[in-house]
Design an enzyme around this catalytic site. Structure first.
Site, PDB file in Angstrom:
ATOM      1  N   GLU A   1       0.869  -1.185   0.000  1.00  0.00           N
ATOM      2  CA  GLU A   1       0.000   0.000   0.000  1.00  0.00           C
ATOM      3  C   GLU A   1       0.897   1.224   0.000  1.00  0.00           C
ATOM      4  O   GLU A   1       1.715   1.393   0.897  1.00  0.00           O
ATOM      5  CB  GLU A   1      -0.930  -0.040   1.214  1.00  0.00           C
ATOM      6  CG  GLU A   1      -1.941  -1.180   1.137  1.00  0.00           C
ATOM      7  CD  GLU A   1      -2.663  -1.232  -0.202  1.00  0.00           C
ATOM      8  OE1 GLU A   1      -3.199  -0.197  -0.636  1.00  0.00           O
ATOM      9  OE2 GLU A   1      -2.680  -2.310  -0.834  1.00  0.00           O
TER      10      GLU A   1
ATOM     11  N   CYS B   1      -1.908   9.341   3.912  1.00  0.00           N
ATOM     12  CA  CYS B   1      -1.865   8.950   2.501  1.00  0.00           C
ATOM     13  C   CYS B   1      -3.141   9.410   1.807  1.00  0.00           C
ATOM     14  O   CYS B   1      -3.172   9.629   0.605  1.00  0.00           O
ATOM     15  CB  CYS B   1      -1.701   7.447   2.379  1.00  0.00           C
ATOM     16  SG  CYS B   1      -2.919   6.564   3.340  1.00  0.00           S
TER      17      CYS B   1
HETATM   18  P1  NAD Z   1       8.688   4.903   3.628  1.00  0.00           P
HETATM   19  O1  NAD Z   1       8.482   4.229   2.329  1.00  0.00           O
HETATM   20  O2  NAD Z   1       9.810   5.863   3.737  1.00  0.00           O
HETATM   21  O3  NAD Z   1       8.911   3.831   4.774  1.00  0.00           O
HETATM   22  C1  NAD Z   1       7.977   2.804   5.014  1.00  0.00           C
HETATM   23  C2  NAD Z   1       8.651   1.676   5.745  1.00  0.00           C
HETATM   24  O4  NAD Z   1       9.627   1.096   4.895  1.00  0.00           O
HETATM   25  C3  NAD Z   1       9.399   2.113   7.003  1.00  0.00           C
HETATM   26  O5  NAD Z   1       9.223   1.140   8.006  1.00  0.00           O
HETATM   27  C4  NAD Z   1      10.838   2.126   6.549  1.00  0.00           C
HETATM   28  O6  NAD Z   1      11.754   1.920   7.602  1.00  0.00           O
HETATM   29  C5  NAD Z   1      10.862   0.957   5.592  1.00  0.00           C
HETATM   30  N1  NAD Z   1      11.958   0.931   4.622  1.00  0.00           N
HETATM   31  C6  NAD Z   1      12.711   1.955   4.174  1.00  0.00           C
HETATM   32  N2  NAD Z   1      13.613   1.498   3.269  1.00  0.00           N
HETATM   33  C7  NAD Z   1      13.410   0.175   3.130  1.00  0.00           C
HETATM   34  C8  NAD Z   1      13.999  -0.861   2.344  1.00  0.00           C
HETATM   35  N3  NAD Z   1      14.971  -0.608   1.487  1.00  0.00           N
HETATM   36  N4  NAD Z   1      13.541  -2.107   2.482  1.00  0.00           N
HETATM   37  C9  NAD Z   1      12.530  -2.397   3.322  1.00  0.00           C
HETATM   38  N5  NAD Z   1      11.930  -1.457   4.094  1.00  0.00           N
HETATM   39  C10 NAD Z   1      12.357  -0.191   4.002  1.00  0.00           C
HETATM   40  O7  NAD Z   1       7.286   5.591   4.007  1.00  0.00           O
HETATM   41  P2  NAD Z   1       6.952   6.435   5.300  1.00  0.00           P
HETATM   42  O8  NAD Z   1       7.639   7.754   5.205  1.00  0.00           O
HETATM   43  O9  NAD Z   1       7.152   5.620   6.521  1.00  0.00           O
HETATM   44  O10 NAD Z   1       5.376   6.630   5.139  1.00  0.00           O
HETATM   45  C11 NAD Z   1       4.816   7.601   4.311  1.00  0.00           C
HETATM   46  C12 NAD Z   1       4.359   6.977   3.010  1.00  0.00           C
HETATM   47  O11 NAD Z   1       3.447   5.925   3.270  1.00  0.00           O
HETATM   48  C13 NAD Z   1       3.598   7.960   2.130  1.00  0.00           C
HETATM   49  O12 NAD Z   1       3.976   7.762   0.798  1.00  0.00           O
HETATM   50  C14 NAD Z   1       2.151   7.556   2.353  1.00  0.00           C
HETATM   51  O13 NAD Z   1       1.283   7.922   1.298  1.00  0.00           O
HETATM   52  C15 NAD Z   1       2.273   6.082   2.479  1.00  0.00           C
HETATM   53  N6  NAD Z   1       1.126   5.490   3.160  1.00  0.00           N
HETATM   54  C16 NAD Z   1       0.246   4.755   2.425  1.00  0.00           C
HETATM   55  C17 NAD Z   1      -0.874   4.202   3.025  1.00  0.00           C
HETATM   56  C18 NAD Z   1      -1.866   3.407   2.237  1.00  0.00           C
HETATM   57  O14 NAD Z   1      -2.715   2.744   2.837  1.00  0.00           O
HETATM   58  N7  NAD Z   1      -1.808   3.423   0.922  1.00  0.00           N
HETATM   59  C19 NAD Z   1      -1.074   4.388   4.394  1.00  0.00           C
HETATM   60  C20 NAD Z   1      -0.143   5.129   5.123  1.00  0.00           C
HETATM   61  C21 NAD Z   1       0.960   5.675   4.498  1.00  0.00           C
END
Ligand code: NAD
Length: 530
Positions: free
Chosen positions: A286, A320
């Site tokens: 997501e 999001c």
């Molecule tokens: P992010 O992608 O920076 O991080 C998400 C998670 O991924 C974190 O736990 C992070 O530590 C981990 N991560 C980072 N690099 C990684 C890698 N190489 N391998 C595996 N894991 C890794 O996102 P964020 O800043 O935590 O959250 C904000 C984003 O999430 C926004 O884009 C928002 O729209 C989205 N979001 C989407 C939904 C939905 O339901 N569609 C809900 C909430 C947030």
């Protein structure tokens, strides 16, 4: 007998006893700030040499918790431990797994304000936003527990003579659960809860911006009686730990919520079959959004302005589902701008622990700088800042709620996810043009239309290509069970969290077909669908 699912009520903080309880919880959490938390693998508490700190975004010198940076070896160990634990947890009866989630929901209900107070400190949620997050976490546990019972019941199959047939949903294996920081309790608990209630075991890697609240949830799982090794709590760098737990051949699937960039990276890595891997890894991803609210010429403009401002600036625009584009019919453009500005100017930015605050700091320094750059880019590309635009990074990462008008369709801030308190306002020639602009991004998460014309709403139902479409209401605030949530296109795999299809993503179906009369002894009864 399980009762029908009902959403957890939100707390009314205008009632003095509730406000007192929240203030007490905030004080309690304050006394507990700055503690160190271990990794927990197979129940063993592990400290590492390298640490990192989770800080309060509204008070950047305040440390909320100190955490371990897992090494690659420890990340591998977490997957192996989950793999071993799967042997017993996957055959634990579904009723026991569901009961565990019910107990966790009960514990969260008892400590509701304390959990919210942790989020107030760790991610700068205001009282109401934090309370909503906790309520949603409770909802996910309650809802998925009931859903598991539904899936564990006999499934309907067409009957034929001479055979007993049954279809059973079984667990997949080791889940890598990677949640974001923005709903640090609700989404993290929902993803983890769904994985374990379906019989999978988990390597949980919370966001480095919100590990404390994840640890508090992990403690509740233990308190509720979750056996050691079923969930393994693993903090550390996303790139370092993340790649290891995604790539590991014993990882069966990845449940991810976060940005488009990381989601696509995980999807690509998971597609590569590693030595010793027996399955095609499943990825539930997501991702981001560029959500729009369309205001048609016949809309109730006050309602529309309220919906836009709430959706754009609630929790600093860090949802999001946040409205980052208001697409407005030219005939009402100027009057809508006035109304949006008037409401935005009333927003109080400040300390999230103060109940009078409507908006607080953005999550971290990187986000702070990125958002400021987007504001500059918006201006450089011809946008007019009507309100906000200012920032102050000294005490915390504060950015004013910012409305940029006259943004052109196709401009950078009209296309890219900003994930902060910045609203781009775009003038549309008419309703056709508005729909075209709304659909013209990579994303497809949420959207809303304000109009008094049923025909226009019907067109939106057909043509506005988003996973969650809202009509004459704001585009944020999905409730579990009521508004299953997930998006199209680059917004992800449309998992519809909080809906009746969600748990299927965490299971596989096994069909057993038994010829009647071919065995001696006890009659084969299992699986009759009668
Ligand atoms: P992010 O992608 O920076 O991080 C998400 C998670 O991924 C974190 O736990 C992070 O530590 C981990 N991560 C980072 N690099 C990684 C890698 N190489 N391998 C595996 N894991 C890794 O996102 P964020 O800043 O935590 O959250 C904000 C984003 O999430 C926004 O884009 C928002 O729209 C989205 N979001 C989407 C939904 C939905 O339901 N569609 C809900 C909430 C947030």
């Amino acid at each position: 007998m399980t009762t029908e699912f009902r959403n957890e009520p939100l707390t009314d903080f205008t009632k003095e006893e509730n406000a007192v309880a929240m203030r007490e919880a905030i004080e309690k959490v304050k006394r507990d700030l700055g503690r160190e938390y271990p990794l927990v693998i197979g129940g063993e508490r592990i400290l590492t040499e390298d640490k990192f700190e989770s800080i309060n975004p509204a008070n950047r010198t305040q440390v909320v918790g100190r955490f371990q940076k897992a090494t690659k070896d420890l990340a591998n160990r977490a997957v192996e431990t989950a793999y071993e634990s799967f042997k017993t947890w996957s055959i634990t009866p579904a009723t026991e797994r569901a009961d565990l989630l019910f107990r966790v929901a009960g514990l969260m209900r008892q400590r509701k304000h304390e959990l919210s107070a942790w989020m107030i400190h760790e991610v700068s949620k205001g009282w109401a936003e934090a309370d909503g997050d906790t309520a949603e976490a409770i909802d996910f546990c309650e809802f998925y527990a009931r859903e598991m019972l539904r899936y564990a019941a006999p499934q309907p199959l067409t009957k034929i003579d001479g055979e007993n047939n049954s279809l059973e949903y079984i667990a997949l294996g080791v889940a890598t659960v990677i949640p974001p920081w923005n709903f640090p309790l609700a989404i993290m608990a929902g993803m983890t809860g769904a994985a374990i209630v379906t019989g999978n075991t988990v390597v949980l890697k919370p966001s480095s911006d919100a590990p404390t609240i994840a640890y508090k949830f992990f403690e509740l799982l233990e308190e509720a009686g979750l056996p050691a090794g079923v969930v393994n709590f693993t903090t550390g760098s996303g790139a370092e730990v993340g790649d290891v737990i995604v790539d590991h051949p014993h990882t069966r699937f990845i449940s991810f919520t976060g940005s488009k960039e990381i989601g696509l990276r995980i999807n690509e890595r998971a597609a590569k079959v590693q030595d010793g891997q027996l399955w095609i890894k499943r990825v539930i991803a997501e991702m981001g959004g560029k959500d729009a609210i369309i205001v048609a010429e016949d809309a109730n403009l006050d309602d529309a302005a309220m919906g836009i401002v709430q959706s754009a600036f609630g929790f600093q625009g860090e949802k999001c589902s946040a409205c980052s584009r208001a697409i407005i019919d030219a005939k009402i453009y100027d009057s809508m701008l006035e109304k949006i500005v008037e409401r935005t100017e009333k927003i109080q930015v400040g300390d999230p622990a103060d109940p009078a605050t409507n908006m607080s700091a953005v999550i971290n320094e990187k986000a702070f700088k990125t958002i400021i750059n987007y504001i500059e880019k918006g201006k450089a590309e011809g946008g007019r800042v009507l309100v906000g635009g200012g920032s102050d990074g000294e005490q915390g990462f504060f950015i004013e709620p910012t409305v940029i008008a006259d943004v052109k369709a196709g401009a950078t801030i009209e296309q890219e996810e900003i994930f902060g308190p910045v609203l781009a306002v775009i003038k549309a020639e008419d309703y056709d043009d508005a729909l075209r602009i709304a659909n013209d991004t990579q994303f497809g998460l949420t959207g809303a239309v304000y109009s008094a014309d049923e025909a226009k709403l019907e067109r939106a139902r057909r043509e506005f290509h988003v996973g969650n479409l809202y009509l004459n209401r704001k585009c944020t605030g999905a409730f579990v069970g009521v508004h299953p949530f997930g998006g199209f296109n680059m917004s992800g795999t449309d998992s519809k969290a909080g809906g009746r299809d969600y748990l299927l993503l965490f299971m596989q179906a096994k069909l057993s077909s038994t010829k009647i009369g071919a065995t001696v002894g006890k009659k084969a009864e299992a699986g009759t669908t009668a």
